[in-house]
Design an enzyme around this catalytic site. Structure first.
Site, PDB file in Angstrom:
ATOM      1  N   ASN A   1       0.818  -1.211   0.000  1.00 56.01           N
ATOM      2  CA  ASN A   1       0.000   0.000   0.000  1.00 56.01           C
ATOM      3  C   ASN A   1       0.852   1.261   0.000  1.00 56.01           C
ATOM      4  O   ASN A   1       1.965   1.276   0.505  1.00 56.01           O
ATOM      5  CB  ASN A   1      -0.947  -0.013   1.212  1.00 56.01           C
ATOM      6  CG  ASN A   1      -1.923  -1.182   1.128  1.00 56.01           C
ATOM      7  OD1 ASN A   1      -2.094  -1.782   0.058  1.00 56.01           O
ATOM      8  ND2 ASN A   1      -2.526  -1.543   2.242  1.00 56.01           N
TER       9      ASN A   1
ATOM     10  N   ASP B   1      -0.598   4.232   1.016  1.00 56.05           N
ATOM     11  CA  ASP B   1      -1.399   5.209   1.774  1.00 56.05           C
ATOM     12  C   ASP B   1      -0.777   5.616   3.109  1.00 56.05           C
ATOM     13  O   ASP B   1      -1.306   6.468   3.813  1.00 56.05           O
ATOM     14  CB  ASP B   1      -2.819   4.659   1.990  1.00 56.05           C
ATOM     15  CG  ASP B   1      -2.822   3.261   2.641  1.00 56.05           C
ATOM     16  OD1 ASP B   1      -3.695   2.445   2.293  1.00 56.05           O
ATOM     17  OD2 ASP B   1      -1.935   2.988   3.489  1.00 56.05           O
TER      18      ASP B   1
HETATM   19  N1  APR Z   1     -11.399  -7.330   3.785  1.00 52.00           N
HETATM   20  C1  APR Z   1     -10.758  -8.402   3.264  1.00 52.00           C
HETATM   21  N2  APR Z   1     -10.360  -8.467   1.965  1.00 52.00           N
HETATM   22  C2  APR Z   1     -10.628  -7.396   1.191  1.00 52.00           C
HETATM   23  C3  APR Z   1     -11.292  -6.246   1.664  1.00 52.00           C
HETATM   24  C4  APR Z   1     -11.683  -6.246   3.032  1.00 52.00           C
HETATM   25  N3  APR Z   1     -12.308  -5.197   3.583  1.00 52.00           N
HETATM   26  N4  APR Z   1     -11.409  -5.363   0.629  1.00 52.00           N
HETATM   27  C5  APR Z   1     -10.830  -5.939  -0.448  1.00 52.00           C
HETATM   28  N5  APR Z   1     -10.366  -7.156  -0.116  1.00 52.00           N
HETATM   29  C6  APR Z   1      -9.603  -8.086  -0.949  1.00 52.00           C
HETATM   30  C7  APR Z   1     -10.097  -8.231  -2.366  1.00 52.00           C
HETATM   31  O1  APR Z   1     -11.032  -9.291  -2.445  1.00 52.00           O
HETATM   32  C8  APR Z   1      -8.800  -8.581  -3.096  1.00 52.00           C
HETATM   33  O2  APR Z   1      -8.533  -9.968  -3.023  1.00 52.00           O
HETATM   34  O3  APR Z   1      -8.317  -7.524  -1.055  1.00 52.00           O
HETATM   35  C9  APR Z   1      -7.749  -7.830  -2.319  1.00 52.00           C
HETATM   36  C10 APR Z   1      -7.316  -6.534  -2.994  1.00 52.00           C
HETATM   37  O4  APR Z   1      -6.633  -6.886  -4.184  1.00 52.00           O
HETATM   38  P1  APR Z   1      -6.147  -5.733  -5.166  1.00 52.00           P
HETATM   39  O5  APR Z   1      -7.252  -4.783  -5.390  1.00 52.00           O
HETATM   40  O6  APR Z   1      -5.513  -6.424  -6.334  1.00 52.00           O
HETATM   41  O7  APR Z   1      -5.048  -4.950  -4.328  1.00 52.00           O
HETATM   42  P2  APR Z   1      -3.557  -5.390  -4.083  1.00 52.00           P
HETATM   43  O8  APR Z   1      -3.458  -6.859  -3.875  1.00 52.00           O
HETATM   44  O9  APR Z   1      -3.044  -4.507  -3.013  1.00 52.00           O
HETATM   45  O10 APR Z   1      -2.850  -4.987  -5.478  1.00 52.00           O
HETATM   46  C11 APR Z   1      -1.467  -5.228  -5.567  1.00 52.00           C
HETATM   47  O11 APR Z   1      -1.426  -4.047  -7.670  1.00 52.00           O
HETATM   48  O12 APR Z   1      -1.937  -2.273  -9.062  1.00 52.00           O
HETATM   49  C12 APR Z   1      -0.991  -2.798  -8.210  1.00 52.00           C
HETATM   50  O13 APR Z   1       0.619  -1.513  -7.128  1.00 52.00           O
HETATM   51  C13 APR Z   1      -0.730  -1.887  -7.047  1.00 52.00           C
HETATM   52  O14 APR Z   1       0.025  -2.502  -4.848  1.00 52.00           O
HETATM   53  C14 APR Z   1      -0.959  -2.761  -5.831  1.00 52.00           C
HETATM   54  C15 APR Z   1      -0.835  -4.156  -6.391  1.00 52.00           C
END
Ligand code: APR
Length: 367
Positions: A127, A129
């Site tokens: 993240n 943030d």
């Molecule tokens: N509680 C539990 N799981 C959650 C929640 C929640 N409140 N909200 C979302 N999720 C889950 C979603 O189901 C998903 O599996 O969190 C995951 C978020 O996945 P992504 O949106 O792909 O985010 P992330 O894994 O951080 O992405 C990785 O991709 O674009 C790049 O650099 C960016 O760091 C980022 C990387």
């Protein structure tokens, strides 16, 4: 990914270390084994309840909501080659993502509680943030694998850029340019096409030394971060708290897969550890001093109209920027040409940047 076993055991397979493949089983393991080398790995899902959308959740994820920026591929907004050509979509999005507007979630506070209890070895975050820092986790406990908004530099000459200027630019949705050269400035977020910080590679051996791994709120789709859980030693319990099953978690006998939201999952684990009150108090302490009185919640249509108004204003301003930018480059070329001519006693010509901005070079010759 990583060294996952080829056969996926299902959740009914009896564990070899835990008494049960549940959060209660993990709590017993933590207490009875005096666990103290926990690695945590997180993604955008631990910040969604703070109001920051994640990237890939259908409908609510950032990548499903960039249509107004008419990108061929939503991930372009974080692609360095695209940014060089067109930084505006990123800066339009940055205004919504930049730190300072959000409060840590109780999942962030749970990670801080692990640290306070002396159990946290390292926290790996994707993240940007800075909510872990805001939750009180010391910077040396955090590996910000995809960088953060904490600092910013020119993408060409790498000169640092003042934080107050970056904040002002982001607040106005403007594109900031380097003070030392005509280059673009970007927060130190790792874009697609950029290398991860050295800190990530220097700490990649830690999951192999851990006695517990907790993965939360990530789709584990982006390498090399997604390979981290696979580096955890065999026989070491791995806990996934996520809306969906990801990354091969559940494939080992001591994996614990908790499908649901992070905040509920960490509260359940804290209660099983007897830390329920500690967690609530710690999270309470992250509440901003004066909780701003919010007006009535804005309807989706009102929010959309705000966005349209903002982007219209943004386009007008950007047109202004490109003129200003062209003037700056022209001045830069002229300055270079004058210095060069002085040095060589020549007449006026175009400086060393002419090959970069040929149209400006021609204009300079025509003058
Ligand atoms: N509680 C539990 N799981 C959650 C929640 C929640 N409140 N909200 C979302 N999720 C889950 C979603 O189901 C998903 O599996 O969190 C995951 C978020 O996945 P992504 O949106 O792909 O985010 P992330 O894994 O951080 O992405 C990785 O991709 O674009 C790049 O650099 C960016 O760091 C980022 C990387």
């Amino acid at each position: 990914m990583g060294n996952e076993s080829s056969t996926v055991v299902d959740d009914s397979t009896p564990p070899s270390v835990l008494e049960a493949r549940t959060l209660e089983g993990v709590a017993t393991y933590i207490k009875e084994r005096s666990v103290q080398r926990v690695v945590v790995m997180v993604g955008a899902g631990i910040s969604t309840s703070a109001g920051i959308p994640d990237f890939r959740s259908p409908d609510t994820g950032i990548y499903s909501n960039l249509a107004h920026l008419d990108l061929t591929d939503p991930e372009d907004v974080f692609d360095i080659s695209f940014f060089r050509e067109n930084p505006r979509p990123f800066y339009a999005l940055a205004r919504e993502l930049a730190p300072g507007q959000f409060r840590p979630t109780i999942a962030h506070s749970f990670i801080k509680l692990l640290y306070d209890k002396g159990l946290l070895m390292k926290h790996f975050s994707q993240n940007i943030d800075c909510l872990e820092r805001l939750a009180g986790l010391p910077g040396d406990m955090i590996v910000e694998a995809h960088g953060s908004f904490a600092t910013q530099h020119c993408i060409d000459c790498k000169a640092e850029y003042p934080e107050d200027r970056m904040k002002a630019a982001i607040a106005k949705g403007e594109v900031p340019y380097c003070l030392k050269c005509p280059g673009l400035v970007k927060p130190d977020i790792v874009f697609f096409g950029e290398a991860l910080p050295a800190d990530f590679f220097e700490n990649r051996d830690l999951p192999g030394q851990a006695d517990l791994c907790i993965v939360m709120g990530t789709s584990l789709t982006v390498q090399p971060f997604a390979s981290l859980p696979g580096l955890v030693g065999e026989g070491v319990p791995r806990v996934l708290i996520n809306m969906e099953r990801v990354g091969g978690l559940g494939s080992r006998p001591d994996d614990v897969v908790v499908l649901g939201d992070c905040d509920t999952g960490v509260r359940k684990l804290a209660r099983a550890l007897g830390w329920g009150q500690d967690l609530e108090e710690l999270w309470e302490s992250t509440k901003p001093e004066e909780v701003q009185e919010q007006g009535p919640p804005r309807t989706r249509e009102e929010k959309l109209q705000d966005e349209v108004d903002r982007l219209t204003e943004e386009v007008d301003r950007t047109l202004g920027i490109s003129t200003a930018y062209e003037q700056r480059v022209r001045q830069h070329l002229d300055r270079q040409a004058t210095d060069k001519a002085k040095a060589a006693g020549e007449t006026e010509g175009v400086g060393g940047l002419g090959h970069v901005f040929p149209h400006l070079a021609r204009a300079s010759e025509e003058r």
